[in-house]
Design a protein around this motif. Sequence first.
Motif, PDB file in Angstrom:
ATOM      1  N   ARG A 113       0.846  -1.198   0.000  1.00  0.00           N
ATOM      2  CA  ARG A 113       0.000   0.000   0.000  1.00  0.00           C
ATOM      3  C   ARG A 113       0.880   1.247   0.000  1.00  0.00           C
ATOM      4  N   GLN A 114       0.539   2.188  -0.871  1.00  0.00           N
ATOM      5  CA  GLN A 114       1.307   3.419  -0.950  1.00  0.00           C
ATOM      6  C   GLN A 114       0.956   4.335   0.204  1.00  0.00           C
ATOM      7  N   ARG A 115       1.974   4.831   0.857  1.00  0.00           N
ATOM      8  CA  ARG A 115       1.715   5.760   1.954  1.00  0.00           C
ATOM      9  C   ARG A 115       1.369   7.133   1.403  1.00  0.00           C
ATOM     10  N   SER A 116       0.609   7.890   2.159  1.00  0.00           N
ATOM     11  CA  SER A 116       0.269   9.243   1.730  1.00  0.00           C
ATOM     12  C   SER A 116       1.540  10.069   1.611  1.00  0.00           C
ATOM     13  N   ALA A 117       1.608  10.815   0.521  1.00  0.00           N
ATOM     14  CA  ALA A 117       2.823  11.594   0.252  1.00  0.00           C
ATOM     15  C   ALA A 117       2.876  12.832   1.130  1.00  0.00           C
ATOM     16  N   GLY A 118       4.046  13.079   1.705  1.00  0.00           N
ATOM     17  CA  GLY A 118       4.231  14.296   2.484  1.00  0.00           C
ATOM     18  C   GLY A 118       4.241  15.509   1.569  1.00  0.00           C
ATOM     19  N   GLY A 119       3.980  16.666   2.136  1.00  0.00           N
ATOM     20  CA  GLY A 119       3.947  17.902   1.351  1.00  0.00           C
ATOM     21  C   GLY A 119       5.327  18.271   0.823  1.00  0.00           C
ATOM     22  N   ALA A 120       5.343  18.988  -0.283  1.00  0.00           N
ATOM     23  CA  ALA A 120       6.608  19.386  -0.917  1.00  0.00           C
ATOM     24  C   ALA A 120       7.285  20.486  -0.103  1.00  0.00           C
ATOM     25  N   ASP A 121       8.616  20.478  -0.120  1.00  0.00           N
ATOM     26  CA  ASP A 121       9.378  21.576   0.480  1.00  0.00           C
ATOM     27  C   ASP A 121       9.317  22.787  -0.443  1.00  0.00           C
ATOM     28  N   LEU A 122       9.376  23.961   0.138  1.00  0.00           N
ATOM     29  CA  LEU A 122       9.353  25.206  -0.630  1.00  0.00           C
ATOM     30  C   LEU A 122      10.633  25.993  -0.384  1.00  0.00           C
ATOM     31  N   ARG A 123      10.966  26.857  -1.334  1.00  0.00           N
ATOM     32  CA  ARG A 123      12.149  27.715  -1.204  1.00  0.00           C
ATOM     33  C   ARG A 123      11.738  29.157  -1.442  1.00  0.00           C
ATOM     34  N   TYR A 124      12.247  30.041  -0.586  1.00  0.00           N
ATOM     35  CA  TYR A 124      11.997  31.470  -0.731  1.00  0.00           C
ATOM     36  C   TYR A 124      13.343  32.192  -0.750  1.00  0.00           C
ATOM     37  N   ASN A 125      13.589  32.969  -1.798  1.00  0.00           N
ATOM     38  CA  ASN A 125      14.833  33.718  -1.917  1.00  0.00           C
ATOM     39  C   ASN A 125      14.679  35.081  -1.245  1.00  0.00           C
ATOM     40  N   MET A 126      15.528  35.351  -0.269  1.00  0.00           N
ATOM     41  CA  MET A 126      15.439  36.612   0.473  1.00  0.00           C
ATOM     42  C   MET A 126      16.728  37.405   0.329  1.00  0.00           C
ATOM     43  N   GLU A 127      16.590  38.667  -0.086  1.00  0.00           N
ATOM     44  CA  GLU A 127      17.734  39.572  -0.166  1.00  0.00           C
ATOM     45  C   GLU A 127      17.791  40.444   1.082  1.00  0.00           C
ATOM     46  N   LEU A 128      18.998  40.579   1.645  1.00  0.00           N
ATOM     47  CA  LEU A 128      19.202  41.407   2.826  1.00  0.00           C
ATOM     48  C   LEU A 128      20.275  42.447   2.542  1.00  0.00           C
ATOM     49  N   THR A 129      20.163  43.587   3.190  1.00  0.00           N
ATOM     50  CA  THR A 129      21.272  44.523   3.173  1.00  0.00           C
ATOM     51  C   THR A 129      22.368  43.984   4.086  1.00  0.00           C
ATOM     52  N   LEU A 130      23.558  44.500   3.925  1.00  0.00           N
ATOM     53  CA  LEU A 130      24.662  44.043   4.782  1.00  0.00           C
ATOM     54  C   LEU A 130      24.345  44.335   6.243  1.00  0.00           C
ATOM     55  N   GLU A 131      23.763  45.503   6.508  1.00  0.00           N
ATOM     56  CA  GLU A 131      23.429  45.859   7.897  1.00  0.00           C
ATOM     57  C   GLU A 131      22.431  44.873   8.488  1.00  0.00           C
ATOM     58  N   GLU A 132      21.418  44.466   7.698  1.00  0.00           N
ATOM     59  CA  GLU A 132      20.420  43.503   8.184  1.00  0.00           C
ATOM     60  C   GLU A 132      21.070  42.146   8.453  1.00  0.00           C
ATOM     61  N   ALA A 133      21.973  41.730   7.565  1.00  0.00           N
ATOM     62  CA  ALA A 133      22.637  40.432   7.739  1.00  0.00           C
ATOM     63  C   ALA A 133      23.520  40.426   8.974  1.00  0.00           C
ATOM     64  N   VAL A 134      24.194  41.541   9.229  1.00  0.00           N
ATOM     65  CA  VAL A 134      25.132  41.612  10.354  1.00  0.00           C
ATOM     66  C   VAL A 134      24.392  41.692  11.683  1.00  0.00           C
ATOM     67  N   ARG A 135      23.331  42.467  11.730  1.00  0.00           N
ATOM     68  CA  ARG A 135      22.636  42.710  13.002  1.00  0.00           C
ATOM     69  C   ARG A 135      21.470  41.759  13.251  1.00  0.00           C
ATOM     70  N   GLY A 136      20.981  41.108  12.195  1.00  0.00           N
ATOM     71  CA  GLY A 136      19.776  40.298  12.336  1.00  0.00           C
ATOM     72  C   GLY A 136      18.540  41.155  12.103  1.00  0.00           C
ATOM     73  N   VAL A 137      17.470  40.524  11.648  1.00  0.00           N
ATOM     74  CA  VAL A 137      16.261  41.276  11.329  1.00  0.00           C
ATOM     75  C   VAL A 137      15.080  40.307  11.299  1.00  0.00           C
TER      76      VAL A 137
END
Length: 381
Positions: A113-137
């Motif tokens: 018996r085939q098991r129910s398929a889990g949901g697909a993984d998703l990808r989101y591309n996020m751009e940050l400024t250097l200040e945001e990357a360094v300090r967190g946001v």
Amino acid sequence: MLRGKTDQMAKKDYYEVLGVPRDAEEREIKKAYKRMAIKFHPDRNPEDVKAEEKFKEVKEAYEILTNAQKRAAYDQYGHKAFQQGGMGGTDGSTDFNDIFGDVFGDIFGGGRRQRSAGGADLRYNMELTLEEAVRGVTKEIRIPTLVLCDTCRGDGTKKGTKPMTCTTCHGAGQVHIRQGFFTVQQSCPHCKGRGQIIKDPCNTCHGNGRIEKQKILSVKIPAGVDTDDRIRLNGEGEAGNKGAPSGDLYVQITVKAHPIFEHQNNNLFCEVPINFAMAALGGEIEVPTLNGRVKLRIPAETQTGKMFRMRGKGVTSIRSNIQGDLLCRVVVETPVKLNDKQKHLLRELEESFSNSSSVNNSPRSKSFLDGVKKFFDDLTH
């Protein structure tokens, strides 16, 4: 009666047929059977009656020795335990599809018996400024995804109805396709591997059990991330089928180019232009950091390309928690748009440099000119 005795005497010991010891474990028996079944399979030995008989003999031994009750009876009574067909399974009939579906099922997908398929993984591309990357946001993002249908709660059927068992695969979700001497397992084409058919689909999701929806999430980006870092949000991907778990959402980080700084690992780099007079005489200049301005002392006789390290003024690594440095590369800037007075002063300075007693003012220039002179002298000799 005499013939029956002869048949039983001619029958080989099942352990000898498979070439395994009497205390062999089930996995050892299966391994031996798999090897011999491939060797003597009728598809590999067309019109070879002996090979087909050998295949049936191997199958019979396998069926007995992999059944706990039959094996126990055989170990105690031998072939007599199966006279009159009492224990079953030794009538000599051969269903090649059933055999290979049983033994090789794990190779071609396994499981009935085939098991129910889990949901697909998703990808989101996020751009940050250097200040945001360094300090967190913390960023709010909008994700198009599949979520469980609120009307049918993922069942895919109209209220008050239930899905029907697929008549093609009988609920297994998979069918067996014969390919050469193998039986390959694949998704049922009728129910698409679900094992069920929806006769009365939900009006909202049209039987899919999921609907497309924009999901808004608040994502906390930790301080110190860099380009190509990924942040996983468990369970925030697409919803799974039939109650299967949702996939994950991966936020892929890209740090945008900065107008002043270059970012490499946990260090920052920048170019600091200084004027001719400061390079020659030395002085102090203010340079930027991500936490404000600091003073940088420039020693006299500084040349273009000189690198100054300001410790602890870089980025704190998210992995090692080590604070990086700021590296400032000095660039001596040639003055432009000079007024008459400035030009006159520079000409006087130039004349002083041409004095033979002032050759030490420009050692690199003198070394270069000496090298050029030697080069041409060598050519003429």
